[in-house]
Design a protein around this motif. Sequence first.
Motif, PDB file in Angstrom:
ATOM      1  N   ILE A 189       0.839  -1.259  -0.097  1.00 15.03           N
ATOM      2  CA  ILE A 189       0.028   0.051  -0.092  1.00 15.03           C
ATOM      3  C   ILE A 189       0.917   1.269  -0.020  1.00 15.03           C
ATOM      4  N   PHE A 190       1.857   1.198   0.845  1.00 15.53           N
ATOM      5  CA  PHE A 190       2.718   2.447   1.001  1.00 15.53           C
ATOM      6  C   PHE A 190       3.547   2.538  -0.242  1.00 15.53           C
ATOM      7  N   SER A 191       3.692   1.817  -1.145  1.00 15.83           N
ATOM      8  CA  SER A 191       4.519   1.974  -2.541  1.00 15.83           C
ATOM      9  C   SER A 191       3.606   2.356  -3.524  1.00 15.83           C
ATOM     10  N   LEU A 192       2.378   2.422  -3.330  1.00 17.91           N
ATOM     11  CA  LEU A 192       1.674   3.365  -4.323  1.00 17.91           C
ATOM     12  C   LEU A 192       1.751   4.744  -4.315  1.00 17.91           C
ATOM     13  N   PRO A 193       1.732   5.239  -5.809  1.00 16.44           N
ATOM     14  CA  PRO A 193       2.124   6.510  -5.926  1.00 16.44           C
ATOM     15  C   PRO A 193       1.388   7.580  -5.206  1.00 16.44           C
ATOM     16  N   THR A 194      -0.007   7.593  -5.255  1.00 15.83           N
ATOM     17  CA  THR A 194      -0.679   8.597  -4.595  1.00 15.83           C
ATOM     18  C   THR A 194      -1.356   8.365  -3.263  1.00 15.83           C
ATOM     19  N   LYS A 195      -1.601   9.285  -2.579  1.00 16.33           N
ATOM     20  CA  LYS A 195      -2.344   9.455  -0.995  1.00 16.33           C
ATOM     21  C   LYS A 195      -3.715   8.602  -1.307  1.00 16.33           C
ATOM     22  N   ASP A 196      -4.592   9.018  -2.359  1.00 10.70           N
ATOM     23  CA  ASP A 196      -5.876   8.531  -2.650  1.00 10.70           C
ATOM     24  C   ASP A 196      -5.804   7.142  -2.950  1.00 10.70           C
ATOM     25  N   ALA A 197      -4.839   6.539  -3.782  1.00 12.49           N
ATOM     26  CA  ALA A 197      -4.781   5.291  -4.082  1.00 12.49           C
ATOM     27  C   ALA A 197      -4.510   4.407  -2.889  1.00 12.49           C
ATOM     28  N   ARG A 198      -3.744   4.904  -1.760  1.00 12.71           N
ATOM     29  CA  ARG A 198      -3.468   4.230  -0.777  1.00 12.71           C
ATOM     30  C   ARG A 198      -4.250   4.222   0.184  1.00 12.71           C
ATOM     31  N   LEU A 199      -5.044   5.325   0.277  1.00 14.74           N
ATOM     32  CA  LEU A 199      -6.308   5.200   1.029  1.00 14.74           C
ATOM     33  C   LEU A 199      -7.461   4.316   0.689  1.00 14.74           C
ATOM     34  N   LYS A 200      -7.607   4.245  -0.601  1.00 15.33           N
ATOM     35  CA  LYS A 200      -8.692   3.628  -1.313  1.00 15.33           C
ATOM     36  C   LYS A 200      -8.150   2.029  -1.109  1.00 15.33           C
ATOM     37  N   THR A 201      -7.194   1.828  -1.408  1.00 13.72           N
ATOM     38  CA  THR A 201      -6.621   0.390  -1.275  1.00 13.72           C
ATOM     39  C   THR A 201      -6.614  -0.226   0.215  1.00 13.72           C
ATOM     40  N   PHE A 202      -6.257   0.565   1.098  1.00  9.13           N
ATOM     41  CA  PHE A 202      -6.386   0.419   2.554  1.00  9.13           C
ATOM     42  C   PHE A 202      -7.955   0.031   2.940  1.00  9.13           C
ATOM     43  N   GLY A 203      -8.706   0.905   2.342  1.00  9.48           N
ATOM     44  CA  GLY A 203     -10.307   0.833   2.768  1.00  9.48           C
ATOM     45  C   GLY A 203     -10.710  -0.419   2.538  1.00  9.48           C
ATOM     46  N   THR A 204     -10.081  -1.215   1.538  1.00  7.53           N
ATOM     47  CA  THR A 204     -10.656  -2.566   1.234  1.00  7.53           C
ATOM     48  C   THR A 204     -10.361  -3.473   2.346  1.00  7.53           C
ATOM     49  N   THR A 255     -10.334  -2.563   5.830  1.00 10.42           N
ATOM     50  CA  THR A 255     -10.914  -1.985   7.187  1.00 10.42           C
ATOM     51  C   THR A 255     -11.802  -2.857   7.588  1.00 10.42           C
ATOM     52  N   SER A 256     -12.738  -3.495   6.997  1.00  5.61           N
ATOM     53  CA  SER A 256     -13.561  -4.393   7.185  1.00  5.61           C
ATOM     54  C   SER A 256     -13.117  -5.614   8.062  1.00  5.61           C
ATOM     55  N   HIS A 257     -12.130  -6.361   7.403  1.00  4.23           N
ATOM     56  CA  HIS A 257     -11.468  -7.408   7.891  1.00  4.23           C
ATOM     57  C   HIS A 257     -10.611  -7.229   9.126  1.00  4.23           C
ATOM     58  N   ILE A 258     -10.090  -5.873   9.177  1.00  6.74           N
ATOM     59  CA  ILE A 258      -9.319  -5.617  10.341  1.00  6.74           C
ATOM     60  C   ILE A 258     -10.377  -5.460  11.428  1.00  6.74           C
ATOM     61  N   CYS A 259     -11.251  -4.860  11.376  1.00  9.07           N
ATOM     62  CA  CYS A 259     -12.475  -4.595  12.478  1.00  9.07           C
ATOM     63  C   CYS A 259     -12.995  -5.881  13.040  1.00  9.07           C
ATOM     64  N   VAL A 260     -13.142  -6.776  12.118  1.00  9.02           N
ATOM     65  CA  VAL A 260     -13.921  -8.061  12.756  1.00  9.02           C
ATOM     66  C   VAL A 260     -12.704  -8.839  13.337  1.00  9.02           C
ATOM     67  N   ILE A 261     -11.486  -8.715  12.751  1.00  8.72           N
ATOM     68  CA  ILE A 261     -10.406  -9.473  13.686  1.00  8.72           C
ATOM     69  C   ILE A 261     -10.295  -8.869  14.918  1.00  8.72           C
ATOM     70  N   LEU A 262     -10.491  -7.743  15.212  1.00  9.91           N
ATOM     71  CA  LEU A 262     -10.104  -7.080  16.355  1.00  9.91           C
ATOM     72  C   LEU A 262     -11.326  -7.312  17.386  1.00  9.91           C
ATOM     73  N   THR A 263     -12.662  -7.320  16.908  1.00 15.05           N
ATOM     74  CA  THR A 263     -13.757  -7.706  17.725  1.00 15.05           C
ATOM     75  C   THR A 263     -13.908  -9.324  18.179  1.00 15.05           C
ATOM     76  N   PHE A 264     -13.181 -10.132  17.401  1.00 11.95           N
ATOM     77  CA  PHE A 264     -12.987 -11.425  17.571  1.00 11.95           C
ATOM     78  C   PHE A 264     -11.855 -11.805  18.616  1.00 11.95           C
ATOM     79  N   TYR A 265     -10.646 -11.351  18.158  1.00 10.29           N
ATOM     80  CA  TYR A 265      -9.509 -11.951  18.884  1.00 10.29           C
ATOM     81  C   TYR A 265      -9.388 -11.138  20.415  1.00 10.29           C
TER      82      TYR A 265
END
Length: 315
Positions: free
Chosen positions: A228-243, A245-255
């Motif tokens: 993600i950090f190797s992507l050229p623009t901030k918008d691209a990084r945020l958009k990619t990381f946004g995909t 966030t759901s997974h990260i949230c459910v991981i935290l609520t479970f573990y």
Amino acid sequence: MSESNTTHFTNPSTFVLLGIPGLEAAYVWIAIPFCFMYVITILGNLTILFIVKIDLSLHEPMYYFLCMLAITDLVLSTSTLPKMLSIFWFNSKEIDFNVCLTQLYLVHSFSAIESGIFVAMALDRYVAICYPLRHSSILTNAVVAKISLVVVLRGGILALPYPFLARQWPYCRTNIIPYTHCEHMDVVKLACADIRASSYYGLFVLLCRIGLDVLFIAGTYVRILRAIFSLPTKDARLKTFGTCTSHICVILTFYTPTLFASLTSRFGHNIPLHFHILIVNIYLLVPPMLNPIIYGVRTKQIRSRLFRLVTPKRI
């Protein structure tokens, strides 16, 4: 004390689940949010399954794993919560010995399956972000089916020794379990025998189910963040990381509650019993309720499809 609680026996015919000792006066009120969470869990996860089934555009690895997660959450909740509600509302505390062992197996096996699903989802996110052009060729339907089979078999096999270990111990102390459901260590602690085999195996499964899975997920996300950090623009990084966030949230609520509940059951001897029981119930009830909500809110495809279903069509 009743005779059934003092008589020496190898396998009791029933156990008695006390619920949450110390909070008996509030059982009726405690049951209301528990029932509400169960209803949301059922509706939310069935909605996810229905949306993925009818929308062909969602027939992708991420959503297949999401359907597995929904089924797992339904089993986890249904194997425990109806009995909890019967304790709180109807004072129905007895549970058959074999039913108790079945409940114990379902809780531990499907918890392990859910953890494995999060690993599979992390792998899907890794391939989607690091190898986007090869995602469909790497994670084919056949590969997804094999991963799913491994996840289910691992969870089922890891939990299989639990009921067999619990069955072999002689129970001569009491048949009263001061909890809302049957857990492995809560049951075998009632045995009048050296239960170190059960304790050591439970710790081994905890390390496999949480330790190894969390390490794999963490290592996967290190690689994802690098990409993600190797992507050229901030918008691209945020958009990619946004995909992710759901997974990260459910991981935290479970573990988070799972790890806390597992550690306090072994080392938290000074923690009040009712507080520990509530934490255990949180890890059993809250993630299955939140998972479909998180994916429904954070995933654009599911959100838009749900919106089309509930919004009346204009003529």
